[in-house]
Motif scaffolding. Structure first.
Motif, PDB file in Angstrom:
ATOM      1  N   TYR A   1       0.892  -1.226   0.006  1.00 11.13           N
ATOM      2  CA  TYR A   1       0.159  -0.303   0.024  1.00 11.13           C
ATOM      3  C   TYR A   1       0.754   1.272   0.018  1.00 11.13           C
ATOM      4  CZ  TYR A   1      -3.225  -3.491   1.387  1.00 11.13           C
ATOM      5  OH  TYR A   1      -3.918  -4.777   1.653  1.00 11.13           O
ATOM      6  N   PRO A   2       1.435   1.409  -0.930  1.00 11.34           N
ATOM      7  CA  PRO A   2       2.570   2.713  -1.134  1.00 11.34           C
ATOM      8  C   PRO A   2       1.942   3.946  -1.156  1.00 11.34           C
ATOM      9  CG  PRO A   2       2.452   1.547  -3.358  1.00 11.34           C
ATOM     10  CD  PRO A   2       1.544   0.704  -2.449  1.00 11.34           C
ATOM     11  N   GLU A   3       0.546   4.043  -1.340  1.00 18.84           N
ATOM     12  CA  GLU A   3       0.057   5.373  -1.427  1.00 18.84           C
ATOM     13  C   GLU A   3      -0.535   5.826  -0.055  1.00 18.84           C
ATOM     14  OE1 GLU A   3      -3.456   2.055  -2.209  1.00 18.84           O
ATOM     15  OE2 GLU A   3      -1.183   2.166  -2.417  1.00 18.84           O
ATOM     16  N   TYR A   4      -0.208   5.024   1.174  1.00 19.90           N
ATOM     17  CA  TYR A   4      -0.567   5.497   2.306  1.00 19.90           C
ATOM     18  C   TYR A   4       0.593   5.674   3.279  1.00 19.90           C
ATOM     19  CZ  TYR A   4      -5.307   3.816   1.003  1.00 19.90           C
ATOM     20  OH  TYR A   4      -6.463   3.588   0.389  1.00 19.90           O
ATOM     21  N   ASN A   5       0.483   6.479   4.141  1.00 19.65           N
ATOM     22  CA  ASN A   5       1.584   6.894   5.030  1.00 19.65           C
ATOM     23  C   ASN A   5       1.367   5.813   6.264  1.00 19.65           C
ATOM     24  OD1 ASN A   5       2.970   9.050   3.862  1.00 19.65           O
ATOM     25  ND2 ASN A   5       1.065  10.359   4.206  1.00 19.65           N
ATOM     26  N   THR A   6       2.416   5.157   6.775  1.00 21.50           N
ATOM     27  CA  THR A   6       2.124   4.318   7.822  1.00 21.50           C
ATOM     28  C   THR A   6       3.397   4.356   8.894  1.00 21.50           C
ATOM     29  OG1 THR A   6       3.692   2.935   6.397  1.00 21.50           O
ATOM     30  CG2 THR A   6       1.147   2.617   6.270  1.00 21.50           C
TER      31      THR A   6
ATOM     32  N   ASN B   1       1.484   0.621  21.443  1.00 23.65           N
ATOM     33  CA  ASN B   1       2.195   1.522  22.043  1.00 23.65           C
ATOM     34  C   ASN B   1       2.456   2.815  21.348  1.00 23.65           C
ATOM     35  OD1 ASN B   1       4.167   0.577  20.095  1.00 23.65           O
ATOM     36  ND2 ASN B   1       5.685   0.138  21.344  1.00 23.65           N
ATOM     37  N   LYS B   2       1.683   3.247  20.464  1.00 27.09           N
ATOM     38  CA  LYS B   2       1.836   4.546  19.788  1.00 27.09           C
ATOM     39  C   LYS B   2       0.214   5.355  19.828  1.00 27.09           C
ATOM     40  CE  LYS B   2       5.739   3.979  17.040  1.00 27.09           C
ATOM     41  NZ  LYS B   2       6.232   3.988  15.645  1.00 27.09           N
ATOM     42  N   GLY B   3       0.495   6.698  19.865  1.00 28.46           N
ATOM     43  CA  GLY B   3      -0.933   7.323  20.089  1.00 28.46           C
ATOM     44  C   GLY B   3      -0.767   8.671  19.482  1.00 28.46           C
ATOM     45  N   LEU B   4      -1.468   9.360  19.931  1.00 24.85           N
ATOM     46  CA  LEU B   4      -1.684  11.013  19.344  1.00 24.85           C
ATOM     47  C   LEU B   4      -0.193  11.563  19.065  1.00 24.85           C
ATOM     48  CD1 LEU B   4      -4.375  12.320  21.633  1.00 24.85           C
ATOM     49  CD2 LEU B   4      -4.504  11.709  19.496  1.00 24.85           C
ATOM     50  N   ASN B   5       0.714  11.198  19.972  1.00 23.81           N
ATOM     51  CA  ASN B   5       1.927  11.920  19.935  1.00 23.81           C
ATOM     52  C   ASN B   5       2.854  11.411  18.573  1.00 23.81           C
ATOM     53  OD1 ASN B   5       1.782  13.279  21.974  1.00 23.81           O
ATOM     54  ND2 ASN B   5       2.985  11.916  23.279  1.00 23.81           N
ATOM     55  N   ASP B   6       2.349  10.269  17.983  1.00 24.29           N
ATOM     56  CA  ASP B   6       2.920   9.569  16.677  1.00 24.29           C
ATOM     57  C   ASP B   6       1.958   9.774  15.394  1.00 24.29           C
ATOM     58  OD1 ASP B   6       5.146   7.969  18.246  1.00 24.29           O
ATOM     59  OD2 ASP B   6       3.502   7.630  19.419  1.00 24.29           O
ATOM     60  N   GLY B   7       1.105  10.606  15.896  1.00 22.87           N
ATOM     61  CA  GLY B   7       0.030  10.963  14.691  1.00 22.87           C
ATOM     62  C   GLY B   7      -1.114   9.775  14.495  1.00 22.87           C
TER      63      GLY B   7
ATOM     64  N   GLU C   1      -9.905   4.351  19.916  1.00 23.96           N
ATOM     65  CA  GLU C   1      -9.537   5.289  21.031  1.00 23.96           C
ATOM     66  C   GLU C   1      -7.941   5.573  20.785  1.00 23.96           C
ATOM     67  OE1 GLU C   1     -10.448   3.943  24.867  1.00 23.96           O
ATOM     68  OE2 GLU C   1     -12.729   4.175  24.507  1.00 23.96           O
ATOM     69  N   SER C   2      -7.789   6.797  20.950  1.00 25.29           N
ATOM     70  CA  SER C   2      -6.212   7.098  20.974  1.00 25.29           C
ATOM     71  C   SER C   2      -6.079   8.275  22.047  1.00 25.29           C
ATOM     72  CB  SER C   2      -5.698   7.989  19.629  1.00 25.29           C
ATOM     73  OG  SER C   2      -4.550   8.161  19.479  1.00 25.29           O
ATOM     74  N   TYR C   3      -4.799   7.949  22.605  1.00 27.81           N
ATOM     75  CA  TYR C   3      -4.166   8.880  23.604  1.00 27.81           C
ATOM     76  C   TYR C   3      -2.859   9.161  23.420  1.00 27.81           C
ATOM     77  CZ  TYR C   3      -8.254   6.373  25.863  1.00 27.81           C
ATOM     78  OH  TYR C   3      -9.389   5.987  26.243  1.00 27.81           O
ATOM     79  N   ALA C   4      -2.194   9.815  24.388  1.00 25.02           N
ATOM     80  CA  ALA C   4      -0.980  10.547  24.085  1.00 25.02           C
ATOM     81  C   ALA C   4       0.258   9.467  23.599  1.00 25.02           C
ATOM     82  CB  ALA C   4      -0.426  11.132  25.124  1.00 25.02           C
ATOM     83  N   ASP C   5       0.318   8.311  24.181  1.00 20.21           N
ATOM     84  CA  ASP C   5       1.017   7.602  23.851  1.00 20.21           C
ATOM     85  C   ASP C   5       0.625   6.122  23.636  1.00 20.21           C
ATOM     86  OD1 ASP C   5       0.873   6.918  26.225  1.00 20.21           O
ATOM     87  OD2 ASP C   5       2.890   7.464  26.965  1.00 20.21           O
TER      88      ASP C   5
ATOM     89  N   THR D   1      -1.502   6.187   8.973  1.00 20.22           N
ATOM     90  CA  THR D   1      -1.874   7.525   9.721  1.00 20.22           C
ATOM     91  C   THR D   1      -2.836   8.355   8.665  1.00 20.22           C
ATOM     92  OG1 THR D   1       0.321   8.296   8.737  1.00 20.22           O
ATOM     93  CG2 THR D   1       0.229   7.423  10.901  1.00 20.22           C
ATOM     94  N   ASP D   2      -2.948   8.047   7.344  1.00 26.61           N
ATOM     95  CA  ASP D   2      -3.862   8.715   6.765  1.00 26.61           C
ATOM     96  C   ASP D   2      -5.322   8.290   7.063  1.00 26.61           C
ATOM     97  OD1 ASP D   2      -1.854   9.852   5.125  1.00 26.61           O
ATOM     98  OD2 ASP D   2      -1.871   8.215   4.081  1.00 26.61           O
ATOM     99  N   ARG D   3      -6.512   9.141   7.380  1.00 24.33           N
ATOM    100  CA  ARG D   3      -7.712   8.569   7.598  1.00 24.33           C
ATOM    101  C   ARG D   3      -8.639   8.983   6.356  1.00 24.33           C
ATOM    102  NH1 ARG D   3      -9.155  11.440  13.112  1.00 24.33           N
ATOM    103  NH2 ARG D   3      -8.126  13.010  12.304  1.00 24.33           N
ATOM    104  N   LYS D   4      -9.819   8.206   6.315  1.00 20.33           N
ATOM    105  CA  LYS D   4     -10.857   8.336   5.443  1.00 20.33           C
ATOM    106  C   LYS D   4     -11.336   9.863   5.437  1.00 20.33           C
ATOM    107  CE  LYS D   4     -13.192   6.628   1.793  1.00 20.33           C
ATOM    108  NZ  LYS D   4     -14.184   5.459   2.111  1.00 20.33           N
ATOM    109  N   GLN D   5     -11.381  10.582   4.321  1.00 19.43           N
ATOM    110  CA  GLN D   5     -11.784  11.873   4.374  1.00 19.43           C
ATOM    111  C   GLN D   5     -13.321  11.829   4.144  1.00 19.43           C
ATOM    112  OE1 GLN D   5     -10.032  14.525   4.848  1.00 19.43           O
ATOM    113  NE2 GLN D   5      -8.272  13.001   5.220  1.00 19.43           N
ATOM    114  N   GLU D   6     -14.218  12.363   5.038  1.00 19.04           N
ATOM    115  CA  GLU D   6     -15.647  12.640   4.670  1.00 19.04           C
ATOM    116  C   GLU D   6     -15.881  13.457   3.615  1.00 19.04           C
ATOM    117  OE1 GLU D   6     -16.659  12.120   9.518  1.00 19.04           O
ATOM    118  OE2 GLU D   6     -17.269  13.597   8.175  1.00 19.04           O
ATOM    119  N   VAL D   7     -16.943  12.998   2.974  1.00 19.70           N
ATOM    120  CA  VAL D   7     -17.418  13.931   1.745  1.00 19.70           C
ATOM    121  C   VAL D   7     -18.116  14.947   2.294  1.00 19.70           C
ATOM    122  CG1 VAL D   7     -18.936  13.781  -0.525  1.00 19.70           C
ATOM    123  CG2 VAL D   7     -17.360  11.751   0.243  1.00 19.70           C
ATOM    124  N   THR D   8     -17.853  16.147   1.910  1.00 20.10           N
ATOM    125  CA  THR D   8     -18.823  17.433   2.247  1.00 20.10           C
ATOM    126  C   THR D   8     -19.445  18.023   0.962  1.00 20.10           C
ATOM    127  OG1 THR D   8     -16.791  18.701   1.988  1.00 20.10           O
ATOM    128  CG2 THR D   8     -17.201  17.697   4.343  1.00 20.10           C
ATOM    129  N   TYR D   9     -20.622  18.541   1.276  1.00 23.75           N
ATOM    130  CA  TYR D   9     -21.250  19.261   0.095  1.00 23.75           C
ATOM    131  C   TYR D   9     -21.640  20.675   0.478  1.00 23.75           C
ATOM    132  CZ  TYR D   9     -22.355  14.102  -0.816  1.00 23.75           C
ATOM    133  OH  TYR D   9     -22.488  12.701  -1.321  1.00 23.75           O
TER     134      TYR D   9
END
Length: 283
Positions: A115-120, A140-146, A165-169, A275-283
């Motif tokens: 999956y080269p198109e995504y950041n991991t 063992n990773k969280g908000l501090n790691d994106g 759920e994501s916490y600091a670390d 670390t990329d997330r699904k972008q919600e479609v907006t109108y």
């Protein structure tokens, strides 16, 4: 009155007495050789065995001391060998751990290349619920790691789950086999839509279900099941598993497929988080 031979006996009488004794012994040796022979035999029977016994005891004692010395030497050598064996066992254990670590890194690298198109980013599992499967666990990773809620998680050959759920670390991940999991997916060359439902009960039998499949969707056993672009939380094109069995639903409009997951949920160690997330479609 105390007798004193130096004062009471004249030296010349003493010399004379000793001379007579010597002559007597000389005479006996000349005329009574057989008597001396008996004496020699007697001494031989009594003292020679004693001498031989003493010699044997001496040799036995020396041998025992030699044996004790050898035993001590062997014990010391055995202790050294045991210590060396422990060192080698520790070295082997470390090497095995390093090889396992290397194998995990290679697996993650290969997965990343899929999956080269995504950041991991890589993370390690440090806690798991006691259900027997890795259906919900912590990394063992969280908000501090994106890493944020809804980040998709990969392992082995495909999709493992999603961050809930994501916490600091650290973060909590829910696997796709969990009973609460629902994924919009597609099957086969035509991209036939379906819903992949998590179930620990069915997974214990080796599969999870893909439901609501159009009976004219032209799907076959062995087809790959991927996350769909219409999914609201999962990124497009992640491998979920493979069709292993298909059967018609009672309504005769749809079919259901048993899916063999791409991931083995029995023992998860290192994972790859997108670390990329699904972008919600907006109108």
């Amino acid at each position: 009155m105390k007798f004193n031979y130096k004062k009471d006996i004249s030296p010349k009488y003493l010399l004379l007495g000793l001379s007579l004794i010597c002559m007597l012994l000389l005479g006996i040796s000349l005329f009574s050789e057989s008597a001396l022979e008996k004496t020699r035999i007697l001494f031989g029977k009594v003292f020679i065995p004693l001498q031989e016994g003493a010699s044997a005891i001496g040799e036995w004692t020396a041998e025992r001391f030699q044996v004790f010395g050898d035993v001590k030497e062997l014990r010391e050598e055995n202790d050294k060998l045991k210590e060396r064996n422990r060192e080698l066992e520790d070295a082997i254990a470390r090497n095995q751990a390093e090889l396992s670590e290397l194998s995990e890194l290679r697996r993650l690298y290969q997965l990343d290349q899929m999956y080269p198109e995504y950041n991991t980013t890589a993370a390690r599992v440090f806690s798991v619920d006691s259900s027997g499967w890795f259906n919900e666990f912590y990394i063992n990773k969280g908000l501090n790691d994106g890493i944020y809620e809804d980040c998709n998680v990969l392992y082995d050959g495909g999709l493992l789950g999603i961050v809930v759920e994501s916490y600091a670390d650290y973060s909590r991940v829910r696997a796709i086999v969990d009973d609460r999991s629902r994924i919009m997916a597609e099957i086969g060359p035509n991209g036939t839509l379906c819903t992949v439902e998590g179930s620990l009960t069915t997974y214990a039998d080796g599969y999870i279900l893909a439901t609501d499949i159009d009976k004219d969707g032209n799907i076959s056993v062995g087809d790959t099941v991927l996350t769909s672009n219409v999914s609201d939380r999962f990124l497009y094109g992640l491998t979920i598993g493979y069709v292993k069995e298909i059967y018609n639903d009672p309504n005769n409009l749809t079919v259901t497929a048993k899916i063999k997951t791409a991931v083995d949920f029995r023992n998860v160690r290192d994972v790859l988080v997108i670390t990329d997330r699904k972008q919600e479609v907006t109108y």
